[in-house]
Design an enzyme around this catalytic site. Structure first.
Site, short mmCIF file in Angstrom:
data_model
loop_
_atom_site.label_atom_id
_atom_site.label_comp_id
_atom_site.label_asym_id
_atom_site.label_seq_id
_atom_site.Cartn_x
_atom_site.Cartn_y
_atom_site.Cartn_z
N LYS A 83 8.08 111.47 -68.69
CA LYS A 83 6.57 111.99 -68.69
C LYS A 83 6.50 112.85 -68.04
O LYS A 83 7.69 113.06 -67.13
CB LYS A 83 5.51 110.83 -68.18
CG LYS A 83 4.78 110.37 -68.35
CD LYS A 83 3.78 109.46 -67.64
CE LYS A 83 2.74 109.55 -67.46
NZ LYS A 83 2.22 108.41 -66.48
C1 E4P Z 1 -1.38 107.97 -67.21
O1 E4P Z 1 -0.50 107.97 -67.79
C2 E4P Z 1 -1.52 107.85 -65.79
O2 E4P Z 1 -0.82 106.64 -65.18
C3 E4P Z 1 -2.93 107.14 -65.76
O3 E4P Z 1 -3.99 107.13 -66.29
C4 E4P Z 1 -3.49 108.10 -64.18
O4 E4P Z 1 -5.03 107.50 -63.84
P1 E4P Z 1 -6.16 107.62 -63.12
O5 E4P Z 1 -6.83 108.78 -62.89
O6 E4P Z 1 -6.66 106.26 -62.68
O7 E4P Z 1 -5.11 107.61 -61.32
#
Ligand code: E4P
Length: 217
Positions: A83
């Site tokens: 990522k």
């Molecule tokens: C995506 O890969 C992120 O880990 C995640 O969805 C972020 O979500 P949040 O806005 O609830 O932190």
């Protein structure tokens, strides 16, 4: 639509994976911090629980270090997806890792043009953050629809991974807008099974059945 869990909690992941409905997992540095365990150990354990794609995020800000971190994370297991943040350096690293055959999930996407660049960089997944966009007064699900239209216009095979999901309506909206996958917090995933009329209907069926005195087994 593929369902991913947005979690680093291996107990919750193991429990929900047992439903047979979990296609993959996403993590991020905040979720790893919450797990309170070494990242490489957590990712390796998750890869052993779920066979599908497991996103593990780099923490460097420059492309060179991102590449080193990404290669190390990809070495944990064949189902790791690296990522990378949607920055200029992130997309530079994405293009290189994609050339090396490593799957990349480009995260922190908040606009359609960012998603277009990620597809051009060879990302396997793009993660638009719909909850955070809604918090900001924008239309998160609308962004999913825009990215779907752009990717379909040009035949990009980058998968749209709806992220930052806060509730069942986000899941429904993402599915209607054509997201390929949604990454869902475990608490939200657990609500997706529920409807009061299901509970009421089941109570009625079982109470009528009990009156028959029969048993199937
Ligand atoms: C995506 O890969 C992120 O880990 C995640 O969805 C972020 O979500 P949040 O806005 O609830 O932190």
């Amino acid at each position: 639509m593929q369902i991913f869990l947005d979690s680093s909690d291996t107990t919750q992941i193991r429990d929900l994976a047992a439903t047979g409905l979990v296609d993959g997992i996403t993590t991020n540095p905040s979720l790893i911090a919450k797990a309170g365990r070494p990242m490489l150990e957590v990712i390796a354990e998750i890869c052993g629980i779920v066979e599908g794609p497991i996103s593990a995020e780099v923490v460097a800000k420059d492309a060179k270090t991102m590449l080193a971190e990404g290669r190390k994370l990809a070495g944990i297991a064949p189902n790791v997806v690296v990522k990378l943040p949607l920055t200029r350096d992130g997309l530079t690293a994405c293009a290189e890792l994609a050339r090396e055959g490593i799957n990349v999930n480009v995260t922190l996407c908040f606009s359609a043009v960012q998603a277009l660049l990620a597809a051009k960089a060879g990302a396997a997944y793009i993660s638009p953050f719909i909850g955070r966009l809604d918090d900001h007064g924008a239309d998160g699900v609308g962004l999913i629809a825009d990215i779907r239209a752009i990717y379909d216009n040009y035949g990009y095979d980058t998968e749209i991974l709806a992220a930052s999901i806060r509730n069942a309506e986000h899941v429904k909206g993402s599915a209607l807008a054509g997201a390929d996958c949604a990454t869902i917090p475990p608490e939200v995933f657990s609500t997706l099974f529920k409807h009061p009329l299901t509970d009421k209907g089941l109570d009625q069926f079982l109470s009528d059945w009990a009156k028959t005195g029969q048993s199937i087994l």
